[in-house]
Write a protein that holds these residues in place. Structure first.
Motif, mmCIF file in Angstrom:
data_model
loop_
_atom_site.group_PDB
_atom_site.id
_atom_site.type_symbol
_atom_site.label_atom_id
_atom_site.label_comp_id
_atom_site.label_asym_id
_atom_site.label_seq_id
_atom_site.Cartn_x
_atom_site.Cartn_y
_atom_site.Cartn_z
ATOM 1 N N LYS A 1 -39.525 2.774 38.183
ATOM 2 C CA LYS A 1 -38.849 1.540 38.573
ATOM 3 C C LYS A 1 -38.927 0.474 37.489
ATOM 4 C CE LYS A 1 -37.674 2.990 42.684
ATOM 5 N NZ LYS A 1 -36.238 3.211 43.019
ATOM 6 N N ASN A 2 -39.295 0.887 36.295
ATOM 7 C CA ASN A 2 -39.435 -0.062 35.192
ATOM 8 C C ASN A 2 -38.099 -0.189 34.465
ATOM 9 O OD1 ASN A 2 -40.025 -1.346 32.687
ATOM 10 N ND2 ASN A 2 -42.174 -0.750 32.869
ATOM 11 N N SER A 3 -37.418 -1.287 34.672
ATOM 12 C CA SER A 3 -36.085 -1.470 34.092
ATOM 13 C C SER A 3 -36.137 -1.514 32.571
ATOM 14 C CB SER A 3 -35.444 -2.742 34.632
ATOM 15 O OG SER A 3 -36.217 -3.889 34.297
ATOM 16 N N ALA A 4 -37.201 -2.092 32.010
ATOM 17 C CA ALA A 4 -37.297 -2.206 30.551
ATOM 18 C C ALA A 4 -37.333 -0.826 29.896
ATOM 19 C CB ALA A 4 -38.539 -3.018 30.169
ATOM 20 N N VAL A 5 -38.016 0.120 30.527
ATOM 21 C CA VAL A 5 -38.076 1.483 30.002
ATOM 22 C C VAL A 5 -36.695 2.125 30.048
ATOM 23 C CG1 VAL A 5 -38.999 3.798 30.395
ATOM 24 C CG2 VAL A 5 -40.511 1.819 30.527
ATOM 25 N N LEU A 6 -35.977 1.916 31.143
ATOM 26 C CA LEU A 6 -34.632 2.473 31.276
ATOM 27 C C LEU A 6 -33.684 1.871 30.240
ATOM 28 C CD1 LEU A 6 -34.447 2.452 35.171
ATOM 29 C CD2 LEU A 6 -34.579 4.478 33.715
ATOM 30 N N PHE A 7 -33.794 0.565 30.016
ATOM 31 C CA PHE A 7 -32.968 -0.080 28.998
ATOM 32 C C PHE A 7 -33.277 0.488 27.611
ATOM 33 C CE2 PHE A 7 -32.992 -4.083 31.849
ATOM 34 C CZ PHE A 7 -31.898 -3.624 32.552
ATOM 35 N N ALA A 8 -34.575 0.699 27.329
ATOM 36 C CA ALA A 8 -34.970 1.240 26.028
ATOM 37 C C ALA A 8 -34.452 2.665 25.846
ATOM 38 C CB ALA A 8 -36.489 1.200 25.886
#
Length: 284
Positions: free
Chosen positions: A97-104
């Protein structure tokens, strides 16, 4: 007794080593401390030292998604894209659920040219944390690379709606407008971007190219010189292409950059800057 003063083992005896008992909590704390050191080193662009620490941190705190995410980000920063993806996928497995990881991950796949996967990851991140200007901009860039220009403009406009002074998105709408032949509209977007950030070289140079092609050579040359003084890396067509300049704008930029006045300005600007300053990491 042996020569070293150690007792000889009788037949059948085994030497039992001392087992060091490690405190998992302390190891976790040490890992997180190393990760924090890595962040500080990365801020000073000491990426190799940062990587050494965060690699060890993943061993001390292997269940920390933040540490794996940091490792992935550092790999991307040093253009080790495949290693970055592996580390980021590990982070995602620990916290999906970590959006920053998905964006990266989206950014990493875009750099690999796997645009469909990039779109998938960025959209997944936006479902968790919508209206992030940087992510919307990245999604727009991905659509631009895919040739889906109207979709790219939609995402850029969403980014601007969230942050009205987000000049890179304004600048990139200008890039699309120029390629479609709407030069006057492109100039307006670039002038708006330049007004937001007085140190932004890219929209100034783009405006200069457009004015040069419209016949306003005096103003174009002056503006191009000013842009090159701000950042002479934009005098390199490869850098402009990395920043998503289209074929039409690149061809026209080449004409302006090859004029004697601008070639002299480039030589002078390069003489004032160090080699490290001449080729920054592309912001795309």
């Amino acid at each position: 007794m042996s020569l070293l003063g150690m007792p000889r083992l009788a037949s059948g005896q085994a030497l039992v080593p001392h087992v060091l008992r490690l405190d998992p909590t302390k190891l976790q704390q040490q890992g997180l401390s190393l990760a924090q050191e890595a962040v500080q080193l990365a801020q000073f662009q000491q990426y190799e030292l940062a990587l050494q620490r965060v690699r060890l941190a993943t061993q001390l705190a292997p269940k920390s998604p933040e540490v794996w995410s940091l490792l992935g980000g550092l790999y991307l920063q040093t253009n080790e894209i495949d290693n970055g993806i592996t580390a980021l996928q590990k982070a995602q497995s620990l916290d999906n659920k970590n959006s920053a990881v998905l964006f990266a991950l989206g950014s990493a796949y875009r750099q690999k040219g796997k645009y469909s996967q990039a779109v998938e990851y960025i959209k997944a991140g936006l479902q968790i944390k919508p209206n992030v200007p940087g992510a919307l901009f990245d999604l727009g860039n991905t659509y631009l690379m895919m040739g889906q220009l109207s979709d790219a403009i939609v995402q850029y406009e969403k980014a601007i709606a969230q942050e009205k002074n987000y000049w890179p998105a304004i600048n990139n709408i200008g890039l699309i407008k120029y390629e479609s032949g709407r030069i006057d509209e492109a100039i307006q977007y670039w002038k708006t971007a330049s007004a937001i950030d007085e140190k932004a070289a890219e929209p100034r140079l783009a405006t200069a190219v457009a004015l040069y092609m419209k016949g306003d050579q005096q103003q174009a040359l002056a503006l191009a010189e000013a842009a090159i003084k701000l950042d002479n890396s934009y005098a390199d067509l490869k850098v402009l292409k990395e920043n998503l300049w289209g074929d039409r704008l690149l061809a026209d930029a080449k004409k302006l950059l090859e004029t004697p006045q601008i070639r002299a300005a480039i030589t002078q600007a390069q003489g004032r800057s160090s080699p490290a300053q001449q080729r920054p990491t592309p912001r795309r």
